[in-house]
Each structure stands twice: as C-alpha cells, then as structure tokens.
Design a protein around this motif. Structure first.
Motif, PDB file in Angstrom:
ATOM      1  N   GLU A  88      39.141  45.195  42.097  1.00  0.00           N
ATOM      2  CA  GLU A  88      38.397  44.567  43.205  1.00  0.00           C
ATOM      3  C   GLU A  88      36.957  44.225  42.823  1.00  0.00           C
ATOM      4  O   GLU A  88      36.383  43.282  43.347  1.00  0.00           O
ATOM      5  N   GLU A  89      36.376  45.008  41.943  1.00  0.00           N
ATOM      6  CA  GLU A  89      35.000  44.740  41.545  1.00  0.00           C
ATOM      7  C   GLU A  89      34.903  43.734  40.400  1.00  0.00           C
ATOM      8  O   GLU A  89      34.167  42.763  40.468  1.00  0.00           O
ATOM      9  N   SER A  90      35.720  43.984  39.349  1.00  0.00           N
ATOM     10  CA  SER A  90      35.588  43.151  38.152  1.00  0.00           C
ATOM     11  C   SER A  90      36.105  41.734  38.375  1.00  0.00           C
ATOM     12  O   SER A  90      35.818  40.840  37.596  1.00  0.00           O
TER      13      SER A  90
END
Lengths: 287, 265, 270
Positions: free
Chosen positions: C74-76
């Motif tokens: 979800e972040e990268s």
C-alpha cells in the motif's frame, strides 16, 4: 417471404441541437438481396453505423428514400411506419450489453416483442426459443442480466433483438471485445441463422478474417459513400483498390502476397483462408 | 437539453474570448452590483449601453443572448407585473381596489426589468466566451482564500472539471441507449405521464449502471496515475494576467465611477 | 542474466471470500527488463485481475509482487507508479483532462513537477506517439486509436520502465492497432522499456519475447512463442502456425516446429 432492402440516393446527417453534423451519408444507393450475409467495412467515421440506422428508421434520409420490403421511408415518414420497419430490421448496436435493463433476462428479452404488441402469453415461448438460438441455457432466463459474464450479456442482448423475429438482422461490430473463442462461436451462430433460417444479415466489422470466412458480399463505405458492393471474393482480388481504401487483407492473402514476392512463384488463385492457401501450395508443388 | 444557453461555450476569438477568466469572473460579479447603482434615466441608459457594448464585443450574435434570456422570461415578466401593480406613488394612471398603476410603479418595473435582463446578458457573455475548464481555473483561483477556512478548493475544482469533461460522454451514451431501445420498439414522449415515466426506465437504468462503471474505471485511472488529494499538485495550465485584463478591470472601475458621479449630481 | 522488472511469487487473489474459487491462484512468473511479455487466456482467466495486482489497485491475498526490485504494498505502490504505468481497455474512461495536453500532464501534476519541465515532457511524450498536432484538441474530436495514443503518452511522460497494457487495443481497428504496436516496439528498444501486454491478438503475442498463458486463474504455461505455439495445440494460434498445423494434418511436408510468418515464407521458398 423474401424481403428486399433498397436504398435510393440516400443522403443523411445528424441534427444535434443547433449544430448540424457534416453529411454522414452521401447519395448512397444499394440493393440487398434477401438471404445474403453482407459485411460492411471501411474506416472509422465512414458512415457504416449510419447506414444501419437508416435501414432501421433511426436516421431519416434528408433526401432519397429507403425501401424496406413494401415500406418506403423518407424524411417525412410517420412514427408508426418507422415502428413497422424496426420490426422487420432488427438492429444490434455496438456493445449491445449496455442496453440491458430488466430484472430478469426473460423480461429483457420480452421488452421488444411486447413493444410490438405481442401477447404476454406468447412471449415466454418466444424467450425460450431465442435463448436457445443464441446458444444459452434456458435457466439463464430467470437470472438478472447484470449477474452474467460479458459474453453471456452480449448473447442475451442479441436474443432481445432476435425476439422481434426480424427478417433482416443488422449488427454493428458484434464481436468487438470478445475473446477468440467467443468471437468464433458468435460468428458461427450468425452464419447458422443465415443458412438455416434464411435470415438476411448485414454486419459492420473491421475484422477481415471474419469477412473472408463468413460474408457472401461486402459493402465498402468511404466518407459517407458506398464505393463498392459486390461479392467478397471480388473485393479481395482487387489489391489496388483495397490499398486505396486502406483496407486490410485476410492473413492468408497477406501471406500469399509475401510468398509470391519472395519466391517469384504465383499461386493459381487468390487465397483467403489457410485451407485455400494450403491447397494452392500443394498444387504448385511447394509442400 | 439543447435550449439551455447559460453555461455553454461558444468558440470564438473575440477580445472578450481572450480575456483572463479571472478578469471576466470578477467583472461579471462586479456588474451584478453595478446594476443596482442605476437609479436614474442616465444610469439606465449607461447600463444598457455597457450591455450592448459587451454583447457586440463577444461577436457571438444577439440571437444567442435572446436564447439566454428566454428560459427566464416568465419569471422576469411576473416580477415586472408585481412592481407595476403594487407600487404606489407619483401620478396614478389607473386605480382598481388595491391595484394601482402609478408613475413610480412603471418606473420601478422598468428598472427591475433592465437589471434582470442586463445581468443575464452580461453573465451569459462570460460563460459563452469562456471554456468550461478556464471557468473552473478562474473559480479555483478566486476561491483560494477559502482554503484558510478549510474549504477543499482543489478537490472541488477537480470534481467540477471532471464533471464538465464527462457531460458530452453521458449525453452520447444516453442517445445511444435511447436509439437501442427505439430499435426494440420503444416509443418516447407519447401517452400519459405515467406511461412516459415508465418508458424512461429502460434508458436510465442502463445509463445509471454504465455511469457507475465509468466512475469506477475513472477512479482507478486517477489512482494509478498517482492522484492523491492530500498531496500538493502542480498545475499544467497557468493563467497569465495580461495588459488587456488590467484594462478590463479599469473599465469596470470607470463604470462604477460613472455611476457614482451620476448618483451624486 | 538481466535484472528482473517483474517478479511475481505465488500470488493468490479472491475477490470475495464467499466465492468458492480464486480469481488467481498461486501465480508465479518473472519478466526481465526490456522484454515484451504477452499474457493470453480466455475471458475470465484472470488476466485483468493480474493487471490490477501489478499496478497495486488490489492487494494479493497471498504471495508477493516485486516491481523493479521493490516489494509492492500500500505504501510502495506510489513510488512504483512513478515509473510504471498502465493503459486500460476503454479509451473513453481514461481521459481525465479537458484537452490532450492536459490529460498527458495529469500524472506529472500529481508528482508536483514544475510547470516548465512539465511542458517539455508533455511535448516530448506527444511527439513520441505522433499526437503533437492534436495537443489542444478535446477528446470528443479524437478517434479511439488517437485516445489510446494519448493514454500511452500519459504514461510515457513519466519516463517509465514498465508499461502494462490491459487489452488496450481491443477497441481499435486493425490499422490503428498495428501502428500503435509499431510505435511501442520502437520505444521498447530505444528506452529499454519493459512491456506486459494482455491481449487476444495471437499475431501480437507471437511477436513478443515471452508468452504467459493463463487458464482459470492458473499459469498454464510460460515460455517463448515458438515453444508455446508448437506444443499447446488447443490454443488459438497465429496464422503461420495455423498453416503449419494444417499442412501436417494433410500429411504434407511442414516445418517440425513453430515458425514466424517471415520464417515460414522463407521455408516455403527454400
């Protein structure tokens, strides 16, 4: 009953609000024999879809007229007359699955027949008949059209037009977006209705493979004019004009042309399918 | 659908077309207030003069403006009649119970009519000569101070520009579905009201479902292209304030000054 | 061995827990940098699910996806999307900007790229796909093929390493399809771009470096076109292979394995 379709110098355009589009059809004249399978080809914006709309009474000629059997439509035709035409010429739009709306498939299929005054008691049998015709199971009639897969939706939408029991079926790129299997199945169904039930078929397509394998005749549209209307084979034999109209050739023919250039051997005839090509290669002793 | 002229862009290359949307928006809003400054016959004359000046400068043609006024004509006439019938004062020309037609009443009616029509014409001139996306840009810029009040100005403007972008698509889609149902024998705009409403179901259900699909796809596209409302974004389109925009503002100031003078003497 | 652009390991995905079957189950494959990978399979085989996973629109229930060495989560995903883009099927639903250049700039605006640099990159991207003359046109004036070109330019403006095509050519006529493919082939070699293309077009698949065959959520096969078309005989095949199979069926002389069209012609000439 054999019904003939004839266009006589039909010119038409769309009126959208105050803006008039450029002519979408210019002086189109043609005559379609009953029982034929005709492909309509040409570049985007050449007037292919508009041609279908004229035959269905959705687009009225500004000048000229269209004869659908014994009905003649021109710019002033009444709504009643147009409705009668729509019963005779079933029109399947591009991505027809987007027109599904009813709670069940059966209700959606019944929409057309009921609009044309079919008795509610008879439409069930009709729905059963057409769902089988498009190769789907009867149980699908009771499901919601929105729960079906893309390919099934497409067939249900076509069944909804078949239910009008038209004499001519006009389809606008019916195989667009289908996978190779789905495409092949749908085209075979069309051919089957054409051969067995004598349904006249008019199909707009970009795919020359389907034209070569299924169509008897071809209409070429270019800038609103019908510039060619003859047998499919005649079209593909005319390499020069194909080039001029920027039309593709079937794979087999492309292969043949390349082979003839590189080998210096001419094959005895124009080959449009792999079968024809294989036979021709055998004939000249290459394989 | 095709009658509504307000909010339509009319392509062109007139002086007003080339003005900065911010200048046009500010002028349009200023004009609404200015129209209330017209209090005497000279003022009225000036108001109309300016309006005709704007109309002819757009080079759109007067007919487009008439069509802009037409949808509101009943509202205007209703207000005008109320003024005529219920305002007293000055010479009375006609008297029947509470209804009097008086000098003041007629004068008031004329002023109200003029305000109404000139405001509509001038604002129509703004929308006719400004592309929707330029209008959005201009609005976004002018709303900037609202950010202090935590109004999500950028999200609002993104929403507005996407909505404007998809209106033509939705209209096309609706036309297509209507045609498809007509081909299946549907008839629209006939029979009782109930019948007509019922006939709309086969259009609006598919339209609704395809709009939902479209919305979902669009959201996915925005997501994969890296749209994050919480992060700062740069802007490709830049509004450039030019000399003619300053001139436009000066004209408006001049107009206000002229009214001030007219009202003082 | 070259670096890996895509490394998918044991990925499983199910849209709805109540459903009995996975949309994708234990899918593993790799794609090297600068290669063209075609993904084929019938509708419902899980191709579009795979595309959505690769670009981080959905998260796998199990397994890992690495893009250019970075594990996707979800972040990268936001970092990965700076150098990876996707083009979807329907040209109409991907056009965000009011004009061609506005649309191409959308991704750059999201990255907060300064305006003057943005102009440069937009011009460059539009030139690459041959749409520079249309930069101020609005989408209603464009054909389907032109809209897809703009969508591709929108990705190219990011100067990406990876381009995913999710049946991006389905709605195009054969001519625009061929022209676009030629453009992409050129880009692939010029910029070392990795392309993953989900397609039904067997001629396109035949021209790629590798093919991944999906069948009901599984990887049925991952190999070079030559191996796949020679050995998977129930699969729809490009024309040269159809001809080869037919000649064999007729008991005639034919090459022993798959040939490209050009090779097949050559073989017949010899």
């Amino acid at each position: 009953m054999a019904m003939r379709l004839r266009l006589d110098h039909v010119t038409a355009d769309y009126q959208i609000g105050p803006v008039r589009s450029p002519r979408v059809l210019r002086e189109v004249s043609m005559s379609l024999q009953p029982g034929t399978f005709t492909a309509v080809v040409g570049p985007t914006g050449a007037g292919k879809s508009s041609l279908l709309k004229v035959l269905n009474g959705l687009l009225l000629p500004q000048s000229g007229q269209a004869e659908i059997g014994d009905i003649t439509i021109d710019g002033k035709s009444s709504k009643r007359l147009l409705k009668a035409v729509r019963k005779r010429v079933g029109l399947v739009f591009q991505f027809p699955e987007s027109q599904l709306f009813a709670e069940t498939v059966e209700q959606d299929i019944s929409f057309g027949p009921l609009n044309f005054g079919a008795h509610p008691r008879n439409v069930h049998a009709l729905a059963e008949k057409v769902i089988a015709q498009v190769g789907l199971d009867e149980s699908i009639l009771y499901r919601s059209p929105f729960s079906l897969s893309g390919g099934q939706k497409r067939r249900v939408a076509i069944a909804g037009v078949l239910a009008l029991e038209p004499e001519v079926l006009a389809l606008d790129e019916p195989t667009a977006g289908l996978d190779p299997t789905g495409k092949e199945e749908l085209l075979s169904l069309l051919k089957q209705w054409n051969k067995q039930n004598g349904l006249t078929i008019l199909m707009v397509t970009h795919d020359m493979e389907s034209v070569a394998r299924y169509a008897d005749d071809v209409v070429v549209m270019e800038k609103g004019r019908a510039v060619f209307h003859d047998s499919m084979r005649k079209l593909f034999e005319d390499t020069e004009r194909l080039e001029k109209w920027q039309l593709d050739v079937p794979d087999a023919r492309r292969f043949q042309l390349e082979f003839e250039v590189r080998s210096g051997t001419r094959l005895p005839r124009v080959c449009l399918t792999e079968d024809e090509l294989a036979d021709a290669l055998i004939e000249v002793g290459r394989v | 659908m095709n009658k509504l002229i307000l909010g339509r862009y009319f392509p062109g290359d007139s002086l007003i077309h080339r003005l900065d949307p911010r200048a046009k928006l500010i002028s349009g809003i200023a004009f609404i207030f200015i129209s209330f400054l017209a209090k005497n016959s000279q003022g009225l004359f000036l108001l109309w003069l300016f309006t005709f000046f704007v109309m002819s400068t757009t080079r759109v043609g007067f007919r487009a403006f008439f069509r802009g006024v037409r949808p509101l004509i009943w509202l205007i006439l209703f207000t005008v009649f109320l003024q005529i019938l219920f305002t007293a004062g000055g010479t009375i020309y006609f008297n029947w119970g509470p209804i009097k037609i008086s000098e003041y009443g007629l004068a008031n009616a004329l002023f109200i009519f003029s305000r109404f029509v000139t405001i509509i014409v001038v604002t129509t001139a703004v929308t006719l000569t400004t592309k929707p996306m330029e209008l959005t840009d201009g609005l976004t810029f002018l709303m900037r101070p609202l950010r202090i009040l935590r109004v999500p100005v950028d999200e609002l403007s993104m929403m507005l520009s996407i909505a404007l972008r998809f209106i033509p698509n939705l209209l096309d889609e609706m036309q297509r579905i209507m045609d498809a149902q007509k081909a299946r024998g549907a008839v629209f705009g006939e029979g009782s009201l109930f019948h007509q409403m019922k006939a709309l179901v086969p259009i609006f259900l598919p339209l609704f479902s395809s709009s939902l699909n479209r919305g979902e796809e669009l959201a996915n596209v925005m997501d994969v292209r890296g749209y994050r409302s919480e992060l700062p974004r740069s802007s490709f389109r830049r509004l450039i304030w030019k000399i003619k925009d300053t001139v436009c503002m000066l004209v408006i100031l001049l107009l206000i000054a002229a009214f001030a003078v007219l009202n003082l003497i | 061995m070259k670096d890996l652009m895509i490394d998918v390991e044991n990925v499983t995905f199910r849209y709805d827990r109540r459903e009995q079957t996975d949309a994708l189950s234990s899918v593993s494959f790799k794609a090297e940098k600068g290669k063209w990978l075609s993904v084929i399979g019938n509708n419902g085989a899980g191709k579009s699910t795979l595309a959505a996973l690769l670009i981080g629109l959905i998260q796998p229930s199990q397994g890992t996806i690495r893009i250019n060495g970075v594990a996707l989560d979800e972040e990268s995903k936001w970092t990965i999307r700076r150098s990876a883009g996707i083009v979807f099927q329907n040209p109409d639903n991907q056009f965000i900007g009011a004009t061609v250049q506005d649309d191409v700039a959308f991704g750059l605006e999201n990255l907060n790229v300064p305006a003057d640099q943005m102009r440069l990159r937009v011009t460059e991207a539009l030139e690459t796909v041959g749409m520079l003359n249309y930069r101020t046109a609005d989408p209603t004036q464009l054909s389907g093929g032109q809209k897809q070109r703009v969508a591709i330019a929108g990705v190219l403006a990011l100067r990406p390493d990876l381009l995913i095509l999710d049946e991006a050519f389905v709605m195009l006529d054969p001519r625009s399809r061929r022209e676009l493919l030629a453009t992409l082939k050129r880009l692939k070699t010029e910029r070392d771009l990795t392309i993953l293309s989900i397609t039904h077009d067997m001629n396109e698949a035949a021209a790629s470096d590798r093919i991944l065959v999906l069948k009901q959520g599984h990887v049925a096969r991952s190999d070079t076109p030559a191996h796949i078309f020679s050995e998977e005989t129930e699969l729809a095949a490009p024309f040269s292979e159809r001809l080869r199979r037919l000649l064999l069926k007729k008991g005639r002389r034919a090459p022993e394995s798959y040939r490209t069209e050009s090779e097949m012609v050559q073989w017949l000439c010899d």
